[in-house]
Design an enzyme around this catalytic site. Sequence first.
Site, PDB file in Angstrom:
ATOM      1  N   GLY A   1      -1.238   5.834  12.811  1.00  0.00           N
ATOM      2  CA  GLY A   1      -1.368   5.886  14.270  1.00  0.00           C
ATOM      3  C   GLY A   1      -2.647   6.519  14.799  1.00  0.00           C
ATOM      4  O   GLY A   1      -2.678   6.965  15.943  1.00  0.00           O
TER       5      GLY A   1
ATOM      6  N   GLY B   1      -4.297  10.616   5.950  1.00  0.00           N
ATOM      7  CA  GLY B   1      -3.231  11.588   6.190  1.00  0.00           C
ATOM      8  C   GLY B   1      -2.167  11.145   7.174  1.00  0.00           C
ATOM      9  O   GLY B   1      -1.019  11.529   7.036  1.00  0.00           O
ATOM     10  N   PHE B   2      -2.554  10.350   8.151  1.00  0.00           N
ATOM     11  CA  PHE B   2      -1.587  10.016   9.195  1.00  0.00           C
ATOM     12  C   PHE B   2      -1.746   8.579   9.682  1.00  0.00           C
ATOM     13  O   PHE B   2      -2.878   8.082   9.778  1.00  0.00           O
ATOM     14  CB  PHE B   2      -1.746  10.951  10.406  1.00  0.00           C
ATOM     15  CG  PHE B   2      -1.503  12.386  10.048  1.00  0.00           C
ATOM     16  CD1 PHE B   2      -0.207  12.904  10.033  1.00  0.00           C
ATOM     17  CD2 PHE B   2      -2.563  13.205   9.679  1.00  0.00           C
ATOM     18  CE1 PHE B   2       0.012  14.223   9.655  1.00  0.00           C
ATOM     19  CE2 PHE B   2      -2.348  14.525   9.313  1.00  0.00           C
ATOM     20  CZ  PHE B   2      -1.047  15.047   9.304  1.00  0.00           C
TER      21      PHE B   2
ATOM     22  N   HIS C   1       0.874  -1.179   0.000  1.00  0.00           N
ATOM     23  CA  HIS C   1       0.000   0.000   0.000  1.00  0.00           C
ATOM     24  C   HIS C   1       0.911   1.228   0.000  1.00  0.00           C
ATOM     25  O   HIS C   1       1.698   1.436   0.924  1.00  0.00           O
ATOM     26  CB  HIS C   1      -0.887  -0.040   1.249  1.00  0.00           C
ATOM     27  CG  HIS C   1      -1.886   1.054   1.321  1.00  0.00           C
ATOM     28  ND1 HIS C   1      -3.118   0.968   0.724  1.00  0.00           N
ATOM     29  CD2 HIS C   1      -1.848   2.269   1.920  1.00  0.00           C
ATOM     30  CE1 HIS C   1      -3.801   2.083   0.950  1.00  0.00           C
ATOM     31  NE2 HIS C   1      -3.039   2.897   1.674  1.00  0.00           N
TER      32      HIS C   1
ATOM     33  N   SER D   1      -0.164  -0.118  13.267  1.00  0.00           N
ATOM     34  CA  SER D   1      -1.008  -0.853  14.225  1.00  0.00           C
ATOM     35  C   SER D   1      -0.794  -2.356  14.170  1.00  0.00           C
ATOM     36  O   SER D   1      -1.193  -3.065  15.078  1.00  0.00           O
ATOM     37  CB  SER D   1      -2.487  -0.612  13.936  1.00  0.00           C
ATOM     38  OG  SER D   1      -2.734   0.728  13.680  1.00  0.00           O
TER      39      SER D   1
ATOM     40  N   ASP E   1       0.997   5.161  -0.044  1.00  0.00           N
ATOM     41  CA  ASP E   1       0.216   6.377   0.206  1.00  0.00           C
ATOM     42  C   ASP E   1       0.907   7.591  -0.395  1.00  0.00           C
ATOM     43  O   ASP E   1       1.987   7.981   0.055  1.00  0.00           O
ATOM     44  CB  ASP E   1       0.106   6.617   1.721  1.00  0.00           C
ATOM     45  CG  ASP E   1      -0.986   5.792   2.360  1.00  0.00           C
ATOM     46  OD1 ASP E   1      -2.120   5.811   1.877  1.00  0.00           O
ATOM     47  OD2 ASP E   1      -0.692   5.123   3.382  1.00  0.00           O
TER      48      ASP E   1
ATOM     49  N   ASP F   1      -8.449   0.685   5.636  1.00  0.00           N
ATOM     50  CA  ASP F   1      -7.202   1.428   5.803  1.00  0.00           C
ATOM     51  C   ASP F   1      -7.279   2.318   7.038  1.00  0.00           C
ATOM     52  O   ASP F   1      -8.032   3.298   7.049  1.00  0.00           O
ATOM     53  CB  ASP F   1      -6.968   2.260   4.528  1.00  0.00           C
ATOM     54  CG  ASP F   1      -5.630   2.982   4.517  1.00  0.00           C
ATOM     55  OD1 ASP F   1      -4.807   2.744   5.412  1.00  0.00           O
ATOM     56  OD2 ASP F   1      -5.414   3.800   3.591  1.00  0.00           O
ATOM     57  N   GLY F   2      -6.494   1.979   8.040  1.00  0.00           N
ATOM     58  CA  GLY F   2      -6.404   2.816   9.238  1.00  0.00           C
ATOM     59  C   GLY F   2      -6.684   2.045  10.511  1.00  0.00           C
ATOM     60  O   GLY F   2      -7.793   1.555  10.705  1.00  0.00           O
TER      61      GLY F   2
ATOM     62  N   GLY G   1      -0.344  -1.192   8.820  1.00  0.00           N
ATOM     63  CA  GLY G   1       0.524  -0.053   9.111  1.00  0.00           C
ATOM     64  C   GLY G   1       1.195  -0.209  10.456  1.00  0.00           C
ATOM     65  O   GLY G   1       1.610  -1.316  10.842  1.00  0.00           O
TER      66      GLY G   1
HETATM   67  C1  DX5 Z   1      -3.720   6.984   6.336  1.00  0.00           C
HETATM   68  C2  DX5 Z   1      -2.756   5.854   6.119  1.00  0.00           C
HETATM   69  C3  DX5 Z   1      -2.733   5.045   7.386  1.00  0.00           C
HETATM   70  C4  DX5 Z   1      -1.612   4.118   7.578  1.00  0.00           C
HETATM   71  C5  DX5 Z   1      -2.032   2.876   8.281  1.00  0.00           C
HETATM   72  O1  DX5 Z   1      -3.851   7.751   5.226  1.00  0.00           O
HETATM   73  O2  DX5 Z   1      -3.112   5.078   4.979  1.00  0.00           O
HETATM   74  O3  DX5 Z   1      -3.951   4.450   7.505  1.00  0.00           O
HETATM   75  O4  DX5 Z   1      -0.896   3.809   6.471  1.00  0.00           O
HETATM   76  O5  DX5 Z   1      -1.326   2.803   9.426  1.00  0.00           O
HETATM   77  P1  DX5 Z   1      -1.895   2.701  10.927  1.00  0.00           P
HETATM   78  O6  DX5 Z   1      -1.902   1.238  11.218  1.00  0.00           O
HETATM   79  O7  DX5 Z   1      -0.876   3.427  11.700  1.00  0.00           O
HETATM   80  O8  DX5 Z   1      -3.247   3.316  10.981  1.00  0.00           O
HETATM   81 ZN    ZN Z   2      -3.782   4.659   2.513  1.00  0.00          ZN
END
Ligand code: DX5
Ligand code: ZN
Length: 220
Positions: free
Chosen positions: A144, A141-142, A32, A198, A34, A174-175, A196
């Site tokens: 965690g 965007g982020f 994946h 997590s 981003d 995703d997330g 990710g």
């Molecule tokens: C958000 C990202 C996140 C990340 C997944 O845009 O796509 O969702 O890569 O990581 P964690 O597991 O930290 O949510």
């Molecule tokens: Zn993503």
Amino acid sequence: MIKVSASIMCGNSLKYGEELKRLEEANVDMIHFDMMDGSYVSNIAMGIYLLEDMNKATDIPFDVHMAVWEPSPFYETMAKAGADYLCIHPEAVRHIHRDVQRIRELGMKPGIAINPSTNHGVLREIIQDIDLVTVMTVDPGFAGQKFITSQLEKIKAIREMANKFNPDLLISVDGNINTTTIPQCVKYGADVLVAGTSSIFKGEDADYKKLVLEMKDCGK
Ligand code: DX5
Ligand code: ZN
């Protein structure tokens, strides 16, 4: 079958080559990737040259998530750089149908990413033309962030829509996808898990193979 798509943004950016090797050994199904433009989301991440180099370094397919306003000028470059799936946000493009057709014409598999506050109804007119829906279980965007539980009903509704109109559609989540959230996501119809911070990216000593197997097992 449940697939794991490893969110490479969460890896050690000084060691992406090694990260890709570890992910190959862990048998992840997809990477994946981003892309963030600092405008559609409040973060900047992962450019086209990086995709090109990573694609040369591995045979794992790339599931590219463009968190970018007006991504259409980049589709051709993305195809050349090695994107297999190309996921775009409906709010970020002018004519979603035209963009999806263009992505397909360029040899990529089109996908649509749905934000937590976006209703899945936007998929109804386009679901037969796409290969992947990414349900954002956090705001994009982020890494965690905390899982947004209300998205489970949305996964279920998209799976029902897909059963009717596009049974082969992949639904990714995703997330904050981890062993606590996976069983519910899979029960409601997700079949691609974005891994990710997590779940697998837990530093140098993390055993990616073991963590990927745990993810797949808890989705059974
Ligand atoms: C958000 C990202 C996140 C990340 C997944 O845009 O796509 O969702 O890569 O990581 P964690 O597991 O930290 O949510
Ligand atoms: Zn993503």
